[in-house]
Design an enzyme around this catalytic site. Structure first.
Site, short mmCIF file in Angstrom:
data_model
loop_
_atom_site.label_atom_id
_atom_site.label_comp_id
_atom_site.label_asym_id
_atom_site.label_seq_id
_atom_site.Cartn_x
_atom_site.Cartn_y
_atom_site.Cartn_z
N HIS A 173 45.72 1.67 -8.34
CA HIS A 173 46.88 0.99 -7.73
C HIS A 173 46.41 -0.36 -6.82
O HIS A 173 45.57 0.05 -6.07
CB HIS A 173 48.01 1.86 -6.91
CG HIS A 173 48.81 2.54 -7.39
ND1 HIS A 173 49.00 4.04 -6.94
CD2 HIS A 173 49.61 2.46 -8.58
CE1 HIS A 173 49.89 4.63 -7.83
NE2 HIS A 173 50.42 3.88 -8.60
N CYS A 267 50.04 4.89 0.55
CA CYS A 267 50.41 5.86 -0.36
C CYS A 267 51.85 6.45 0.21
O CYS A 267 52.86 6.65 -0.49
CB CYS A 267 49.77 6.46 -1.27
SG CYS A 267 48.42 5.77 -1.87
N1 ARG Z 1 48.55 11.44 -7.45
C1 ARG Z 1 49.27 10.10 -7.08
C2 ARG Z 1 49.25 9.20 -8.47
O1 ARG Z 1 48.22 9.12 -9.05
C3 ARG Z 1 48.52 9.31 -6.01
C4 ARG Z 1 49.70 8.21 -5.94
C5 ARG Z 1 48.92 7.33 -4.51
N2 ARG Z 1 50.08 6.39 -4.21
C6 ARG Z 1 49.68 4.98 -4.05
N3 ARG Z 1 50.68 4.18 -3.62
N4 ARG Z 1 48.48 4.38 -4.30
O2 ARG Z 1 50.12 8.63 -8.96
#
Ligand code: ARG
Length: 274
Positions: A173, A267
């Site tokens: 991300h 996150c």
């Molecule tokens: N386990 C989640 C996923 O892979 C973690 C999300 C993390 N969020 C972020 N904004 N980077 O989707």
């Protein structure tokens, strides 16, 4: 001495939306950090998460909460549920089928709070990949949010969208590789981006605070800045020190239990910009 050291930096009060990790677990693997055999200490996760909320409130920020839903272990990662700019809400369409039901619960919260929610047509994961800089949206693609969604975001907000390609699966991300420090600057890990995207960032932000792979692996780029205080993982010690040299005030908050799912401070934090 750089000017920033002598001038001091001004914080701006924010409004955040968060979701308690009451049902947090690592049950599926949708990024390289996740191993479904990992044991998770839910009580510790909740305690760490509460310390983040306390830190936000202690620094003058308003915090709203969405109720967590059993069976949705990643719902704690509120950033992924939408991107909100000027009181307009662009909702999410998750890449992973396991996370798709989260959107409806967040949309319900937004609607109850008086917002209309735009339902995207293409995969897009909110502030995980769509980062508002104050003047335009930096938009990540490569692992989750699609380029088609970037176009949709630009049409919806009428603000320029700058597409950036992510190339390292650990930084799947955009908010794991870059965060906004204030209206003028960002902090990022260049190698998480394709060569062309690196060049774009260098042109847009010649004075950016650059981070190392170690800073990024410590979730140091998954930080939240209010323009002065930077809520940052204590594991990213070197980066925190560098931010201090640039006139920012690091506020360490440990979310190590949530790192097991590939998430950190940012996150867990959706910013509601009215
Ligand atoms: N386990 C989640 C996923 O892979 C973690 C999300 C993390 N969020 C972020 N904004 N980077 O989707």
């Amino acid at each position: 001495m750089p000017e920033s050291v002598t001038t001091g930096r001004a914080p701006r009060a924010r409004r955040f939306l968060v979701c308690e990790p009451r049902h947090f677990a690592v049950r599926y693997a949708i990024n390289p950090w996740m191993h479904p055999d990992t044991r998770v200490d839910v009580d510790l996760a909740r305690e760490q998460w509460r310390s983040l909320i306390q830190a936000y409130r202690a620094h003058g920020h308003a915090v709203d909460t969405v109720d967590p839903v059993p069976g949705l272990p990643d719902m704690v990662f509120a950033a992924n549920s939408a991107v909100v700019v000027g009181g307009r809400v662009f909702g999410s369409l998750f890449h992973a089928p396991e996370r798709r039901p989260e959107s409806g619960h967040y949309d319900t919260w937004f609607k109850a709070a008086g917002y209309d929610v735009h339902r995207p047509e293409s995969v897009c994961e909110g502030e995980g990949d769509l980062v508002w800089t104050g003047r335009y949206v930096l938009a990540g693609t490569g692992f989750r949010t699609t380029r088609e969604a970037h176009r949709e975001v630009q049409e919806f907000f009428g603000h320029p969208v700058v597409s950036l390609t992510l190339v390292d699966p650990y930084f799947y991300h955009l908010d794991t590789a870059l965060f906004v420090l204030d209206d003028d600057n960002v902090c990022y890990y260049p190698e998480a981006f394709s060569p062309g995207s690196r060049e774009v960032l260098a042109r847009l932000y010649p004075d950016a605070v650059r981070a190392t792979r170690d800073d990024a692996l410590a979730f140091g780029l998954n930080s939240v800045s209010d323009g002065r205080h930077v809520f940052i993982a204590p594991q990213a010690e070197a980066l925190a020190a560098r931010l201090g040299e640039h006139g920012y005030l690091p506020v360490p908050v440990d979310l190590s239990e949530l790192h097991k799912a590939g998430g950190g401070i940012k996150c867990c934090t959706q910013e509601i910009r009215s």
